[in-house]
Motif scaffolding. Structure first.
Motif, mmCIF file in Angstrom:
data_model
loop_
_atom_site.group_PDB
_atom_site.id
_atom_site.type_symbol
_atom_site.label_atom_id
_atom_site.label_comp_id
_atom_site.label_asym_id
_atom_site.label_seq_id
_atom_site.Cartn_x
_atom_site.Cartn_y
_atom_site.Cartn_z
ATOM 1 N N ASN A 74 91.551 40.478 79.184
ATOM 2 C CA ASN A 74 90.335 41.243 78.920
ATOM 3 C C ASN A 74 90.600 42.531 78.146
ATOM 4 O OD1 ASN A 74 91.595 42.822 80.798
ATOM 5 N ND2 ASN A 74 89.889 42.903 82.254
ATOM 6 N N ASN A 76 83.069 42.048 78.070
ATOM 7 C CA ASN A 76 83.491 42.956 79.136
ATOM 8 C C ASN A 76 83.094 42.364 80.480
ATOM 9 O OD1 ASN A 76 84.486 44.902 77.341
ATOM 10 N ND2 ASN A 76 82.444 45.775 77.064
ATOM 11 N N ASN A 77 83.574 42.960 81.530
ATOM 12 C CA ASN A 77 83.290 42.428 82.861
ATOM 13 C C ASN A 77 81.879 42.830 83.298
ATOM 14 O OD1 ASN A 77 83.748 41.051 85.206
ATOM 15 N ND2 ASN A 77 84.946 42.666 86.169
ATOM 16 N N LEU A 87 83.033 37.859 81.650
ATOM 17 C CA LEU A 87 84.460 37.845 81.353
ATOM 18 C C LEU A 87 85.143 36.649 81.996
ATOM 19 C CD1 LEU A 87 86.998 38.986 80.146
ATOM 20 C CD2 LEU A 87 87.228 40.473 82.131
ATOM 21 N N TRP A 88 85.142 36.588 83.330
ATOM 22 C CA TRP A 88 85.889 35.542 84.028
ATOM 23 C C TRP A 88 85.113 34.231 84.102
ATOM 24 C CZ3 TRP A 88 90.067 37.912 83.554
ATOM 25 C CH2 TRP A 88 90.236 39.239 83.919
ATOM 26 N N ASP A 117 79.112 36.593 85.541
ATOM 27 C CA ASP A 117 79.888 37.590 84.815
ATOM 28 C C ASP A 117 80.301 37.027 83.462
ATOM 29 O OD1 ASP A 117 82.846 36.938 84.533
ATOM 30 O OD2 ASP A 117 82.613 36.610 86.683
#
Length: 341
Positions: free
Chosen positions: A161, A297-298, A321-322, A319
């Motif tokens: 990230n 971004n997260n 990001l993940w 989310d």
């Protein structure tokens, strides 16, 4: 009884008529000025009118394409397990044997959907896929992503990230394929032969393994404008059995960052015809985050789906990001990205 007065009146009437005609005639300068004004008004309004017509046409085509895909997918017994996928070294290796996406189209989708042409990952343009597209936030993607990893780096556990944190999820990276429909659309397909069902239903987890196929369509091939939200969009299929087909059309920008209760109203304030995406639509937006321009971004975005069990004070978020789908307190403040009906 003398005819002279009558003739005099007639001549006078002719002179009056000629004078009126002279007074009502336009000079050449006036005619040119009028034409110039008409030309300026046309130059201002015509692009807007043409744009509105194109958008209505694209919207009609998009809905028709979604309907055809929904019917086709419903006729397939299962979406996973197509193709050969072996790797001689590591995930995404160049020497990997990968026929998964092509076989999914040839042996699966073509049985339930009229397809005219099929292209491998190295020849996507032969099926009308443009090499360069414009995202919803006006960035350029070039060349067109030809693997699942290039579509979204979070399908691979080696991605980070930007601050050193590595994703906790990875899967075998498949190559894209492409095809042309009988109606003239150009479609790129990203396929996961190991997609899984949503058996837990109400458990937190990654959205990536739920994706069986992700389609990026171009309604008019390489003609242009080749812009996401106009002639380009996406359709995602989740779960191998009892599959869900979604094709959200996000608005151009976020609506804000609020709690879930306010988020339900925020979309209506941004656009009267928009709403919060459901949980699966939001997952599709994560898969295609680069096309939309959603930050990697997260950040967490609200869906319109409330937890089906347990405490009703929780709603589903995604989310960016993940790729985690998680139940969050509805009083939490999260981002809102509304979609069109």
């Amino acid at each position: 009884g003398s005819p002279e007065p009558v003739l005099s009146k007639t001549l006078a009437g002719c002179r009056t008529t000629k004078m009126r005609m002279a007074l009502s005639a336009f000079t050449m300068a006036e005619i040119l000025l009028s034409l110039t004004i008409i030309g300026v008004v046309a130059a201002i309004t015509l692009p807007s009118l043409t744009g509105n017509i194109n958008e209505r046409t694209w919207n009609t085509q998009r809905k028709a394409l979604y309907a055809r895909f929904s019917q086709a997918i419903a006729l397939m017994p299962a979406l996973n397990g197509y193709g050969t996928l072996t790797e001689d070294s590591s995930s995404g290796a160049s020497d990997a044997v990968d026929t998964a996406a092509e076989t999914f189209v040839t042996d699966g989708l073509s049985k339930v959907l009229k397809i005219n042409n099929i292209c491998d990952s190295e020849h996507l343009e032969d099926c009308g896929i443009p090499n360069k597209i414009t995202t919803m936030d006006a960035n350029i993607i070039e060349p067109f992503p030809n693997t699942l990893l290039k579509l979204n780096s979070m399908f691979n556990g080696s991605a980070t990230n930007g601050v050193g944190n590595t994703a906790s999820y990875s899967q075998i990276i498949t190559k894209a394929a492409a095809f042309e429909t009988g109606n003239g659309e150009s479609i790129a397909v990203y396929y996961n032969p190991y997609c899984v069902s949503d058996l837990d239903g109400d458990e937190n987890g990654k959205a990536q393994p739920k994706m069986c196929a992700n389609f990026i369509y171009d309604l008019n091939g390489t003609k242009g404008p080749n812009t996401v939200g106009k002639d380009i969009g996406f359709i995602s299929v989740l779960y191998p059995v009892d599959s869900i087909v979604v094709a959200p059309m996000p608005l151009l920008s976020n609506a804000g960052q609020v709690d879930h209760f306010a988020a339900l109203k925020l979309c209506k304030e941004q656009d009267s015809e928009s709403r919060l995406p459901n949980r699966d639509e939001l997952a599709a937006m994560f898969y295609n985050r680069e096309l939309i321009g959603i930050s990697a971004n997260n950040n967490v975005y609200w869906s319109g789906s409330v937890s089906s069990s347990g405490n009703p004070g929780y709603a589903w978020g995604q989310d960016t990001l993940w790729g985690t789908r998680f139940k969050y307190l509805r009083s939490d403040k999260r981002f809102v990205r509304c979609v069109k009906r």
